[in-house]
Write a protein that holds these residues in place. Structure first.
Motif, PDB file in Angstrom:
ATOM      1  N   LYS A  87       0.834  -1.207   0.000  1.00 46.93           N
ATOM      2  CA  LYS A  87       0.000   0.000   0.000  1.00 46.93           C
ATOM      3  C   LYS A  87       0.866   1.254   0.000  1.00 46.93           C
ATOM      4  CE  LYS A  87      -2.643   1.164   3.593  1.00 46.93           C
ATOM      5  NZ  LYS A  87      -3.793   1.140   4.521  1.00 46.93           N
ATOM      6  N   ASN A  88       2.025   1.197   0.644  1.00 44.51           N
ATOM      7  CA  ASN A  88       2.881   2.368   0.792  1.00 44.51           C
ATOM      8  C   ASN A  88       4.036   2.417  -0.215  1.00 44.51           C
ATOM      9  OD1 ASN A  88       1.369   3.253   2.985  1.00 44.51           O
ATOM     10  ND2 ASN A  88       2.542   1.979   4.404  1.00 44.51           N
ATOM     11  N   LEU A  89       3.938   1.641  -1.294  1.00 39.72           N
ATOM     12  CA  LEU A  89       5.014   1.659  -2.295  1.00 39.72           C
ATOM     13  C   LEU A  89       5.157   3.047  -2.903  1.00 39.72           C
ATOM     14  CD1 LEU A  89       4.662  -1.671  -4.304  1.00 39.72           C
ATOM     15  CD2 LEU A  89       6.545  -0.973  -2.833  1.00 39.72           C
ATOM     16  N   LYS A  90       6.377   3.461  -3.031  1.00 39.05           N
ATOM     17  CA  LYS A  90       6.692   4.738  -3.676  1.00 39.05           C
ATOM     18  C   LYS A  90       7.102   4.464  -5.113  1.00 39.05           C
ATOM     19  CE  LYS A  90       6.560   6.944   0.346  1.00 39.05           C
ATOM     20  NZ  LYS A  90       5.326   6.604   0.953  1.00 39.05           N
ATOM     21  N   ASP A  91       7.316   5.509  -5.866  1.00 38.88           N
ATOM     22  CA  ASP A  91       7.746   5.360  -7.250  1.00 38.88           C
ATOM     23  C   ASP A  91       9.148   4.753  -7.349  1.00 38.88           C
ATOM     24  OD1 ASP A  91       5.402   6.349  -8.301  1.00 38.88           O
ATOM     25  OD2 ASP A  91       6.118   8.415  -8.355  1.00 38.88           O
ATOM     26  N   GLU A  92       9.938   4.933  -6.298  1.00 36.70           N
ATOM     27  CA  GLU A  92      11.284   4.382  -6.293  1.00 36.70           C
ATOM     28  C   GLU A  92      11.211   2.872  -6.100  1.00 36.70           C
ATOM     29  OE1 GLU A  92      15.019   4.744  -3.349  1.00 36.70           O
ATOM     30  OE2 GLU A  92      14.157   6.645  -4.016  1.00 36.70           O
ATOM     31  N   ARG A  93      11.839   2.136  -6.987  1.00 34.78           N
ATOM     32  CA  ARG A  93      11.755   0.672  -6.954  1.00 34.78           C
ATOM     33  C   ARG A  93      12.759   0.087  -5.964  1.00 34.78           C
ATOM     34  NH1 ARG A  93      10.956  -3.398 -11.800  1.00 34.78           N
ATOM     35  NH2 ARG A  93      11.879  -5.178 -10.816  1.00 34.78           N
ATOM     36  N   MET A  94      12.307  -0.921  -5.231  1.00 35.21           N
ATOM     37  CA  MET A  94      13.179  -1.635  -4.304  1.00 35.21           C
ATOM     38  C   MET A  94      14.089  -2.575  -5.090  1.00 35.21           C
ATOM     39  SD  MET A  94      10.221  -2.763  -1.584  1.00 35.21           S
ATOM     40  CE  MET A  94      11.326  -3.679  -0.539  1.00 35.21           C
ATOM     41  N   SER A  95      15.137  -3.054  -4.446  1.00 35.86           N
ATOM     42  CA  SER A  95      16.021  -4.036  -5.088  1.00 35.86           C
ATOM     43  C   SER A  95      15.284  -5.369  -5.190  1.00 35.86           C
ATOM     44  CB  SER A  95      17.305  -4.214  -4.267  1.00 35.86           C
ATOM     45  OG  SER A  95      17.019  -4.897  -3.058  1.00 35.86           O
ATOM     46  N   TYR A  96      15.700  -6.176  -6.162  1.00 36.95           N
ATOM     47  CA  TYR A  96      15.111  -7.511  -6.294  1.00 36.95           C
ATOM     48  C   TYR A  96      15.293  -8.313  -5.013  1.00 36.95           C
ATOM     49  CZ  TYR A  96      14.407  -6.982 -11.338  1.00 36.95           C
ATOM     50  OH  TYR A  96      13.981  -6.577 -12.571  1.00 36.95           O
ATOM     51  N   GLU A  97      16.456  -8.196  -4.399  1.00 30.74           N
ATOM     52  CA  GLU A  97      16.744  -8.937  -3.177  1.00 30.74           C
ATOM     53  C   GLU A  97      15.748  -8.576  -2.076  1.00 30.74           C
ATOM     54  OE1 GLU A  97      19.044  -7.181  -4.893  1.00 30.74           O
ATOM     55  OE2 GLU A  97      20.360  -8.752  -5.659  1.00 30.74           O
ATOM     56  N   ASP A  98      15.475  -7.275  -1.905  1.00 28.83           N
ATOM     57  CA  ASP A  98      14.527  -6.844  -0.877  1.00 28.83           C
ATOM     58  C   ASP A  98      13.105  -7.292  -1.194  1.00 28.83           C
ATOM     59  OD1 ASP A  98      16.499  -5.688   0.662  1.00 28.83           O
ATOM     60  OD2 ASP A  98      16.154  -3.653  -0.097  1.00 28.83           O
ATOM     61  N   ILE A  99      12.743  -7.234  -2.462  1.00 25.65           N
ATOM     62  CA  ILE A  99      11.399  -7.665  -2.852  1.00 25.65           C
ATOM     63  C   ILE A  99      11.239  -9.158  -2.594  1.00 25.65           C
ATOM     64  CG2 ILE A  99       9.818  -7.979  -4.805  1.00 25.65           C
ATOM     65  CD1 ILE A  99      11.007  -5.340  -5.963  1.00 25.65           C
ATOM     66  N   ILE A 100      12.209  -9.957  -2.990  1.00 31.50           N
ATOM     67  CA  ILE A 100      12.145 -11.410  -2.765  1.00 31.50           C
ATOM     68  C   ILE A 100      12.041 -11.705  -1.275  1.00 31.50           C
ATOM     69  CG2 ILE A 100      13.449 -13.580  -2.942  1.00 31.50           C
ATOM     70  CD1 ILE A 100      14.543 -12.436  -5.654  1.00 31.50           C
ATOM     71  N   LYS A 101      12.864 -11.026  -0.486  1.00 37.60           N
ATOM     72  CA  LYS A 101      12.837 -11.218   0.967  1.00 37.60           C
ATOM     73  C   LYS A 101      11.460 -10.866   1.539  1.00 37.60           C
ATOM     74  CE  LYS A 101      14.724  -8.987   4.866  1.00 37.60           C
ATOM     75  NZ  LYS A 101      15.283  -7.732   5.197  1.00 37.60           N
ATOM     76  N   ASN A 102      10.890  -9.741   1.109  1.00 40.70           N
ATOM     77  CA  ASN A 102       9.575  -9.329   1.593  1.00 40.70           C
ATOM     78  C   ASN A 102       8.495 -10.325   1.211  1.00 40.70           C
ATOM     79  OD1 ASN A 102      10.641  -7.022   2.710  1.00 40.70           O
ATOM     80  ND2 ASN A 102       9.686  -5.605   1.272  1.00 40.70           N
ATOM     81  N   VAL A 103       8.506 -10.769  -0.045  1.00 40.14           N
ATOM     82  CA  VAL A 103       7.473 -11.703  -0.499  1.00 40.14           C
ATOM     83  C   VAL A 103       7.559 -13.018   0.270  1.00 40.14           C
ATOM     84  CG1 VAL A 103       6.681 -13.099  -2.454  1.00 40.14           C
ATOM     85  CG2 VAL A 103       7.176 -10.668  -2.775  1.00 40.14           C
ATOM     86  N   LYS A 104       8.763 -13.557   0.403  1.00 43.35           N
ATOM     87  CA  LYS A 104       8.928 -14.810   1.140  1.00 43.35           C
ATOM     88  C   LYS A 104       8.448 -14.660   2.587  1.00 43.35           C
ATOM     89  CE  LYS A 104      12.647 -17.074  -1.404  1.00 43.35           C
ATOM     90  NZ  LYS A 104      13.968 -17.696  -1.286  1.00 43.35           N
ATOM     91  N   SER A 105       8.806 -13.569   3.197  1.00 38.21           N
ATOM     92  CA  SER A 105       8.400 -13.319   4.581  1.00 38.21           C
ATOM     93  C   SER A 105       6.885 -13.165   4.696  1.00 38.21           C
ATOM     94  CB  SER A 105       9.105 -12.071   5.098  1.00 38.21           C
ATOM     95  OG  SER A 105       8.667 -11.756   6.386  1.00 38.21           O
ATOM     96  N   ASP A 106       6.287 -12.420   3.775  1.00 39.47           N
ATOM     97  CA  ASP A 106       4.833 -12.215   3.809  1.00 39.47           C
ATOM     98  C   ASP A 106       4.074 -13.527   3.646  1.00 39.47           C
ATOM     99  OD1 ASP A 106       5.052  -9.495   4.210  1.00 39.47           O
ATOM    100  OD2 ASP A 106       4.716  -8.963   2.107  1.00 39.47           O
TER     101      ASP A 106
END
Length: 149
Positions: free
Chosen positions: A26-45
């Protein structure tokens, strides 16, 4: 271009459900996160949201799959995990696709001779997510099922 046109799509209602359950989306900004951070977030979620269970109840026909999964059931098997992960990756702006196949482990081929035919059973059926990385292609991502296969 084809990948970005076809593998970022999320139905509007599904996107709203995901945003209501996952604050970082919901709070995503226009600035894209790194793939590593996105993968980590998705796995954790996914790990924090779902409990592994191969004997899930059938979903009522009148319910939306994602809403039912996140708000009522909160459990599932590989297909549920991969579906949620695919939608979460797309929410982060990473092209993703749902894939089904068979998971063959070293245990399955132990004591098998080269070129020997093996029987793959239903317990080897599996689902996972693949994400698309520019200039690399499709990369499989395994979300944590928290079970021993």
């Amino acid at each position: 271009e084809y990948v970005y046109d076809n593998y970022l799509q999320i139905p509007k209602d599904t996107k709203l459900v995901l945003q209501s359950h996952f604050e970082e989306i919901k709070n995503l900004k226009d600035e894209r996160m790194s793939y590593e951070d996105i993968i980590k977030n998705v796995k954790s979620d996914v790990k924090d949201t779902l409990k592994y269970n191969v004997d899930v109840k059938s979903m009522p026909h009148s319910k939306d799959f994602v809403q039912y999964l996140l708000e009522e059931s909160r459990e599932g098997y590989a297909a549920h995990y991969a579906t949620l992960a695919t939608l979460l990756f797309r929410s982060y702006g990473v092209p993703a696709r749902y894939v089904e196949g068979y998971l063959i482990t070293p245990k399955d081929v132990k004591n098998v001779e080269e070129f020997e035919e093996i029987t793959i059973k239903g317990k080897n059926a599996h689902a996972w997510t693949e994400i698309y990385l520019d200039k690399i292609g499709w990369i499989p991502i395994e979300v944590p099922l928290l079970i021993m296969m």
